[in-house]
Design a protein around this motif. Structure first.
Motif, PDB file in Angstrom:
ATOM      1  N   LYS A  16      97.686 -21.078  50.535  1.00  0.00           N
ATOM      2  CA  LYS A  16      97.616 -22.019  49.421  1.00  0.00           C
ATOM      3  C   LYS A  16      97.330 -21.284  48.114  1.00  0.00           C
ATOM      4  O   LYS A  16      97.256 -21.892  47.056  1.00  0.00           O
ATOM      5  N   SER A  37      88.505 -18.411  48.579  1.00  0.00           N
ATOM      6  CA  SER A  37      87.911 -19.276  49.600  1.00  0.00           C
ATOM      7  C   SER A  37      88.026 -18.645  50.980  1.00  0.00           C
ATOM      8  O   SER A  37      87.109 -18.728  51.794  1.00  0.00           O
ATOM      9  N   LYS A  58      85.327 -16.231  51.229  1.00  0.00           N
ATOM     10  CA  LYS A  58      84.031 -16.858  51.514  1.00  0.00           C
ATOM     11  C   LYS A  58      83.865 -17.133  53.011  1.00  0.00           C
ATOM     12  O   LYS A  58      82.792 -16.930  53.579  1.00  0.00           O
ATOM     13  N   ASP A  95      93.136 -39.269  57.796  1.00  0.00           N
ATOM     14  CA  ASP A  95      92.082 -38.849  56.883  1.00  0.00           C
ATOM     15  C   ASP A  95      90.788 -39.647  57.063  1.00  0.00           C
ATOM     16  O   ASP A  95      90.129 -39.999  56.089  1.00  0.00           O
ATOM     17  N   ASN A 144      93.718 -30.768  54.747  1.00  0.00           N
ATOM     18  CA  ASN A 144      92.406 -31.158  54.203  1.00  0.00           C
ATOM     19  C   ASN A 144      91.415 -30.006  54.375  1.00  0.00           C
ATOM     20  O   ASN A 144      90.514 -30.037  55.208  1.00  0.00           O
ATOM     21  N   LEU A 145      91.584 -28.983  53.542  1.00  0.00           N
ATOM     22  CA  LEU A 145      90.791 -27.766  53.698  1.00  0.00           C
ATOM     23  C   LEU A 145      89.324 -27.979  53.319  1.00  0.00           C
ATOM     24  O   LEU A 145      88.435 -27.363  53.903  1.00  0.00           O
ATOM     25  N   ASP A 146      89.082 -28.854  52.372  1.00  0.00           N
ATOM     26  CA  ASP A 146      87.690 -29.113  51.983  1.00  0.00           C
ATOM     27  C   ASP A 146      86.880 -29.650  53.160  1.00  0.00           C
ATOM     28  O   ASP A 146      85.774 -29.192  53.430  1.00  0.00           O
ATOM     29  N   ALA A 147      87.456 -30.613  53.827  1.00  0.00           N
ATOM     30  CA  ALA A 147      86.753 -31.194  54.979  1.00  0.00           C
ATOM     31  C   ALA A 147      86.570 -30.139  56.063  1.00  0.00           C
ATOM     32  O   ALA A 147      85.525 -30.084  56.724  1.00  0.00           O
ATOM     33  N   TYR A 165      86.267 -26.922  55.643  1.00  0.00           N
ATOM     34  CA  TYR A 165      85.233 -25.968  55.216  1.00  0.00           C
ATOM     35  C   TYR A 165      83.836 -26.513  55.490  1.00  0.00           C
ATOM     36  O   TYR A 165      82.938 -25.774  55.896  1.00  0.00           O
ATOM     37  N   LYS A 166      83.675 -27.812  55.288  1.00  0.00           N
ATOM     38  CA  LYS A 166      82.350 -28.416  55.500  1.00  0.00           C
ATOM     39  C   LYS A 166      81.895 -28.318  56.941  1.00  0.00           C
ATOM     40  O   LYS A 166      80.702 -28.440  57.228  1.00  0.00           O
ATOM     41  N   TYR A 204      93.863 -21.167  53.433  1.00  0.00           N
ATOM     42  CA  TYR A 204      93.461 -20.877  52.046  1.00  0.00           C
ATOM     43  C   TYR A 204      94.364 -19.811  51.435  1.00  0.00           C
ATOM     44  O   TYR A 204      94.802 -19.913  50.289  1.00  0.00           O
ATOM     45  N   CYS A 213      93.187 -28.404  58.917  1.00  0.00           N
ATOM     46  CA  CYS A 213      94.039 -27.412  58.242  1.00  0.00           C
ATOM     47  C   CYS A 213      95.503 -27.824  58.367  1.00  0.00           C
ATOM     48  O   CYS A 213      96.261 -27.759  57.402  1.00  0.00           O
TER      49      CYS A 213
END
Length: 299
Positions: free
Chosen positions: A235, A240, A243, A168, A202-205, A207-208, A232, A198
DNA sequence: CTTGCTGAGC
């Protein structure tokens, strides 16, 4: 005429030694093979780096890594040609038995005697450090490698991406990749990072990083987007995934129809019929689907 | 007949 005297014809020469050494090696008699090398170097016959490496690797496989190191040192002392590959084999051996300090110490030896480590050597140690979570040291070593003018290979990229995502350390990874890319471009880096993130959830990271990938919009980039969408969806966050699909369409990158169909169904289940319809309408607009029943016209 | 990575172990 070849002048061979009676007493000399049986005296072992370079070929004899090599053949016998290979025999020992094939039978797993490594100590005997090493002894034979000692004997032959004493008489001015030297094994090649390839032959030395076979012995080193076999010793390492038997976890006799310290013996391997000692043997390599002897070879050096006796004037054999020892190369970077030999050093890398020993370093790899220490990494495999989790003796990282010994591995680093052999790396230091290389600098001292001017056998310069190559990209493979560095990658081996970087991976071992990363595996143990020693990311700062891995970063330092990677920088050192770049500083020395070495070119990161695809394996170097995969290794760094895997280990940093595993622990991470996304910020550190992105900083490091920038530096690596200056030396050697790699079109798929950010797709690789997204997919790895993925994998590790860590999907947020992930996505960024979409912007980096959508700018290029190639085949591998589309695949990374699909992996993120699927993550997504699984989960239970189809919004998401939706998007991501919209951003792909904005870049004229057509997402996978079957995947979008699944996402659309997920949206329906959550009562987001509006978005579910919009998603499929994108395909209708592009003639990929017939307007009345959501059926596939072409894939 | 030479060297590196992707989860281990059930």
């Amino acid at each position: 005429m070849i002048n061979t005297s009676e007493e000399e014809w049986w005296i072992p020469n370079a070929i004899t030694y090599s053949v016998v050494m290979h025999g020992f090696w094939r039978e797993g008699k490594l100590s005997e093979a090493c002894d034979l090398v000692r004997e032959m170097t004493g008489k001015g016959f030297f094994p090649t780096p390839v032959e030395i490496n076979l012995l080193l690797q076999s010793l390492c496989q038997e976890r006799r890594v310290k013996d391997a190191r000692k043997f390599m040192q002897e070879c050096l002392n006796n004037g054999c040609a020892v190369n970077v590959v030999n050093f890398t084999s020993v370093i790899h051996g220490f990494c495999k038995i989790d003796d990282l300090d010994a591995a680093l110490s052999v790396l230091d030896d290389m600098y001292l005697i001017n056998k310069h480590p190559d990209a493979v050597t560095y990658t081996t140690v970087i991976d071992a450090l990363g595996k143990k979570g020693r990311i700062d040291e891995a970063t330092e070593l990677t920088s050192k490698m770049l500083h020395r003018g070495l070119v990161p290979t695809s394996v170097t990229y995969r290794t760094v991406i895997h280990r940093y995502c595993q622990h991470d350390r996304v910020e550190d990874l992105l900083k490091l990749l920038e530096k690596m890319l200056l030396r050697q471009s790699c079109n798929t880096v950010y797709s690789q990072v997204i997919e790895k993130l993925c994998n590790f959830g860590n999907l947020d990271a992930a996505y960024k990083l979409l912007g980096k990938v959508l700018r290029r919009a190639s085949r591998s980039d589309a695949n990374a987007c699909h992996v993120l969408m699927e993550s997504y969806r699984r989960k239970g966050i189809p919004q998401s995934a939706y998007k991501v699909a919209c951003r792909m369409f904005n870049r004229n990158l057509i997402p996978d129809l079957k995947l979008c169909d699944k996402v659309s169904k997920g949206l329906m289940l959550e009562g987001k019929t509006d978005e579910a319809d919009k998603l499929m309408l994108h395909f209708v607009d592009r003639g990929r689907i017939s307007p009345h029943h959501h059926r596939l016209v072409q894939t």
